[in-house]
Scaffold this motif. Sequence first.
Motif, PDB file in Angstrom:
ATOM      1  N   SER A  26     -29.129  46.955  -5.314  1.00 20.43           N
ATOM      2  CA  SER A  26     -28.413  48.108  -4.374  1.00 20.43           C
ATOM      3  C   SER A  26     -27.104  48.473  -4.855  1.00 20.43           C
ATOM      4  O   SER A  26     -26.571  49.461  -4.669  1.00 20.43           O
ATOM      5  CB  SER A  26     -28.503  47.527  -2.756  1.00 20.43           C
ATOM      6  N   LYS A  27     -26.295  47.268  -5.439  1.00 20.34           N
ATOM      7  CA  LYS A  27     -24.972  47.819  -5.896  1.00 20.34           C
ATOM      8  C   LYS A  27     -25.197  48.648  -7.238  1.00 20.34           C
ATOM      9  O   LYS A  27     -24.562  49.561  -7.541  1.00 20.34           O
ATOM     10  CB  LYS A  27     -24.397  46.384  -6.335  1.00 20.34           C
ATOM     11  N   LYS A  30     -25.954  52.287  -7.551  1.00 19.80           N
ATOM     12  CA  LYS A  30     -24.924  53.348  -7.546  1.00 19.80           C
ATOM     13  C   LYS A  30     -24.296  53.475  -8.690  1.00 19.80           C
ATOM     14  O   LYS A  30     -23.490  54.217  -8.751  1.00 19.80           O
ATOM     15  CB  LYS A  30     -24.055  52.545  -6.309  1.00 19.80           C
ATOM     16  N   GLU A  31     -24.329  52.809  -9.772  1.00 18.72           N
ATOM     17  CA  GLU A  31     -23.524  52.654 -10.810  1.00 18.72           C
ATOM     18  C   GLU A  31     -24.405  53.839 -11.758  1.00 18.72           C
ATOM     19  O   GLU A  31     -23.816  54.053 -13.120  1.00 18.72           O
ATOM     20  CB  GLU A  31     -23.590  51.640 -11.565  1.00 18.72           C
ATOM     21  N   ASN A  58     -34.926  52.791   0.887  1.00 21.87           N
ATOM     22  CA  ASN A  58     -33.299  53.590   0.147  1.00 21.87           C
ATOM     23  C   ASN A  58     -33.811  54.825  -0.422  1.00 21.87           C
ATOM     24  O   ASN A  58     -32.920  55.447  -1.008  1.00 21.87           O
ATOM     25  CB  ASN A  58     -32.648  52.473  -0.533  1.00 21.87           C
ATOM     26  N   ARG A  78     -33.127  56.254  -9.557  1.00 22.45           N
ATOM     27  CA  ARG A  78     -32.083  56.627  -8.735  1.00 22.45           C
ATOM     28  C   ARG A  78     -32.568  57.996  -8.132  1.00 22.45           C
ATOM     29  O   ARG A  78     -32.579  59.038  -9.031  1.00 22.45           O
ATOM     30  CB  ARG A  78     -30.684  56.544  -8.898  1.00 22.45           C
TER      31      ARG A  78
END
Lengths: 80, 181
Positions: A26-27, A30-31, A58, A78
């Motif tokens: 989840s981290k 986002k990258e 998500n 993503r």
Amino acid sequence: MSNEIKADKTLDLKGLPCPMPVVKISKGIKEVEVGQVVEAVTTDPGSLTDFPAWARTNGHEIIDTVQGDKEITFYIKRIV
Amino acid sequence: MEELQKQIDELKAQMGAMDARIAGNKLSMIVFSGDLDKALAAFIIGTGAVAMGMEVVMFFTFWGIPILRAKNKKAKGKDPVSKMFGAMLPKGASNLKLSNMNMAGAGTAMMKSLMAKKNVASMDEMIEMAGELGVKIYVCEMSMDLMGFKPEEIIEYPDLTYCGVAKFLEEAINSKIQLFL
């Protein structure tokens, strides 16, 4: 199939038990930019059900799952 | 025309009230127990919920409060009963015991060595991670006072607030998931 997927980021989650794989993905997602792909390698059998649950909740897409002897590799796009 | 405007305003007000009542994408949890297994479960669910995109608030009350004691901090000016509570209850997350199979500490020691071997995060690591992930901690003021714990013996945590039952209920009303551990 999996060899053709180009990952924009790779996460080594080997040896990590619950809840670390989903916390790290989840981290990690986002990258990368929307539309890019994260390759995540886990050894936690629970991640076979956890990653799809995480992706559905998500709004991301698991484009491929490759199961090796011990390692499971997810290719996650993503979306949001 | 004026009548119509009045009706629109009324509808807007009703919509606003309804919006306020829709549960947010939040998990609120009461951590009542001070056992290693239950505290670990609480933090695994809490950090997992952040990964699932939820806002997470954890309320520590009663036996849950010693989980948040700092190992190397002391509070001065305690009365004898508070001192007794302090001596009898676990001093922080690394001193918790299993709720089952503790066997005078042998079971807990075995579980901890298994956790280390299997790479399961320790309680201290779980709390640190929760802080990094933005999990909010609320601590029951009344329990603190009852057991004689003082804020100066509680861990450093990025988002920790002392509160009462109304704060928990406000959060719980606006949460999709509420848990009591």
